[in-house]
Write a protein that holds these residues in place. Structure first.
Motif, PDB file in Angstrom:
ATOM      1  N   ALA A 140       0.831  -1.204   0.000  1.00 33.91           N
ATOM      2  CA  ALA A 140       0.000   0.000   0.000  1.00 33.91           C
ATOM      3  C   ALA A 140       0.870   1.260   0.000  1.00 33.91           C
ATOM      4  O   ALA A 140       0.559   2.241  -0.696  1.00 33.91           O
ATOM      5  CB  ALA A 140      -0.941  -0.003   1.204  1.00 33.91           C
ATOM      6  N   LEU A 141       1.975   1.240   0.750  1.00 37.27           N
ATOM      7  CA  LEU A 141       2.905   2.376   0.749  1.00 37.27           C
ATOM      8  C   LEU A 141       3.508   2.572  -0.638  1.00 37.27           C
ATOM      9  O   LEU A 141       3.592   3.703  -1.145  1.00 37.27           O
ATOM     10  CB  LEU A 141       4.020   2.167   1.772  1.00 37.27           C
ATOM     11  CG  LEU A 141       3.669   2.330   3.243  1.00 37.27           C
ATOM     12  CD1 LEU A 141       4.835   1.887   4.118  1.00 37.27           C
ATOM     13  CD2 LEU A 141       3.284   3.753   3.555  1.00 37.27           C
ATOM     14  N   LEU A 142       3.932   1.479  -1.245  1.00 38.37           N
ATOM     15  CA  LEU A 142       4.520   1.571  -2.584  1.00 38.37           C
ATOM     16  C   LEU A 142       3.487   2.010  -3.617  1.00 38.37           C
ATOM     17  O   LEU A 142       3.812   2.777  -4.538  1.00 38.37           O
ATOM     18  CB  LEU A 142       5.137   0.232  -2.992  1.00 38.37           C
ATOM     19  CG  LEU A 142       6.558  -0.010  -2.502  1.00 38.37           C
ATOM     20  CD1 LEU A 142       7.011  -1.430  -2.837  1.00 38.37           C
ATOM     21  CD2 LEU A 142       7.527   0.998  -3.092  1.00 38.37           C
ATOM     22  N   ASP A 143       2.249   1.546  -3.500  1.00 38.69           N
ATOM     23  CA  ASP A 143       1.192   1.978  -4.420  1.00 38.69           C
ATOM     24  C   ASP A 143       1.003   3.491  -4.339  1.00 38.69           C
ATOM     25  O   ASP A 143       0.901   4.179  -5.365  1.00 38.69           O
ATOM     26  CB  ASP A 143      -0.131   1.274  -4.104  1.00 38.69           C
ATOM     27  CG  ASP A 143      -0.143  -0.199  -4.475  1.00 38.69           C
ATOM     28  OD1 ASP A 143       0.748  -0.638  -5.251  1.00 38.69           O
ATOM     29  OD2 ASP A 143      -1.033  -0.923  -3.969  1.00 38.69           O
ATOM     30  N   ARG A 144       0.950   4.012  -3.117  1.00 29.97           N
ATOM     31  CA  ARG A 144       0.776   5.463  -2.927  1.00 29.97           C
ATOM     32  C   ARG A 144       1.978   6.220  -3.492  1.00 29.97           C
ATOM     33  O   ARG A 144       1.827   7.247  -4.159  1.00 29.97           O
ATOM     34  CB  ARG A 144       0.591   5.752  -1.439  1.00 29.97           C
ATOM     35  CG  ARG A 144       0.395   7.221  -1.086  1.00 29.97           C
ATOM     36  CD  ARG A 144      -0.019   7.340   0.374  1.00 29.97           C
ATOM     37  NE  ARG A 144       0.098   8.654   0.917  1.00 29.97           N
ATOM     38  CZ  ARG A 144      -0.814   9.619   0.802  1.00 29.97           C
ATOM     39  NH1 ARG A 144      -1.928   9.390   0.126  1.00 29.97           N
ATOM     40  NH2 ARG A 144      -0.632  10.796   1.360  1.00 29.97           N
ATOM     41  N   TYR A 145       3.175   5.703  -3.235  1.00 28.32           N
ATOM     42  CA  TYR A 145       4.405   6.324  -3.718  1.00 28.32           C
ATOM     43  C   TYR A 145       4.431   6.343  -5.248  1.00 28.32           C
ATOM     44  O   TYR A 145       4.675   7.389  -5.867  1.00 28.32           O
ATOM     45  CB  TYR A 145       5.603   5.552  -3.157  1.00 28.32           C
ATOM     46  CG  TYR A 145       6.950   6.067  -3.607  1.00 28.32           C
ATOM     47  CD1 TYR A 145       7.456   7.266  -3.128  1.00 28.32           C
ATOM     48  CD2 TYR A 145       7.728   5.344  -4.500  1.00 28.32           C
ATOM     49  CE1 TYR A 145       8.696   7.738  -3.530  1.00 28.32           C
ATOM     50  CE2 TYR A 145       8.966   5.801  -4.908  1.00 28.32           C
ATOM     51  CZ  TYR A 145       9.451   6.995  -4.418  1.00 28.32           C
ATOM     52  OH  TYR A 145      10.662   7.460  -4.818  1.00 28.32           O
ATOM     53  N   GLU A 146       4.155   5.188  -5.858  1.00 31.19           N
ATOM     54  CA  GLU A 146       4.205   5.089  -7.312  1.00 31.19           C
ATOM     55  C   GLU A 146       3.115   5.936  -7.965  1.00 31.19           C
ATOM     56  O   GLU A 146       3.336   6.527  -9.028  1.00 31.19           O
ATOM     57  CB  GLU A 146       4.092   3.628  -7.742  1.00 31.19           C
ATOM     58  CG  GLU A 146       5.335   2.833  -7.378  1.00 31.19           C
ATOM     59  CD  GLU A 146       5.197   1.332  -7.623  1.00 31.19           C
ATOM     60  OE1 GLU A 146       4.110   0.875  -8.069  1.00 31.19           O
ATOM     61  OE2 GLU A 146       6.174   0.610  -7.358  1.00 31.19           O
TER      62      GLU A 146
END
Length: 162
Positions: A140-146
């Motif tokens: 979820a963190l990576l999804d938001r970042y990307e």
């Protein structure tokens, strides 16, 4: 804490200072006084000399005000809303990062400790379940970042996820 002539070290905690003492911290002079109210209560306040004027602060604010002199103020680029897991770029970094608040970081650390404990006890099922939840958190963190990177036309600084 070293005291001489009614002055204390600048790194003294507000609770260590007594009424009438003064603190010198890279410029501001802090005088400790007792503020007495008509109904008999009192509280310790600090008069802080800054920029040619005096600020009055309660004990819980004085340490922050003194540390303002030691902190560097910078501009950061905010790529998402400023809530939890904000995507920000600090100078001179080329790529932004994810800001994780301290309480969230503590929760993630606790989740990792749970995986470690389950592994130490040989409980593979519990370890797998906890690790799966932890992976979902990081996904979820990576999804938001990307998503933030894509919205601003910035390529990921890493390859595709496995």
């Amino acid at each position: 804490m070293a005291r001489s002539g009614g002055r204390s070290a600048a790194d003294a905690l507000p609770t260590e200072l007594g009424v009438g003492e003064q603190v010198q911290a890279s410029g501001p002079l802090v005088a400790v006084t007792d503020l007495r109210y008509r109904h008999g209560c009192s509280r310790t306040v600090f008069d802080i000399a800054r920029d040619g004027a005096f600020l009055t602060a309660a004990a819980d604010e004085v340490h922050r005000l003194l540390l303002d002199d030691l902190m560097e103020r910078i501009e950061a680029e905010l790529f998402t809303d400023p809530g939890n897991d904000a995507v920000v770029r600090l100078p001179p970094r080329h790529f932004p990062g994810v800001l994780i608040q301290g309480d969230s970081l503590s929760i993630i650390r606790g989740d990792i400790a749970e995986v470690v404990e389950a592994c130490a006890q040989g409980d593979v099922d519990d370890a797998h379940e906890a690790a799966t939840l932890l992976l979902a958190t990081f996904d979820a963190l990576l999804d938001r970042y990307e998503s933030a990177l894509g919205a601003h036309g910035i390529e990921r600084p890493y390859g595709p996820r496995p």
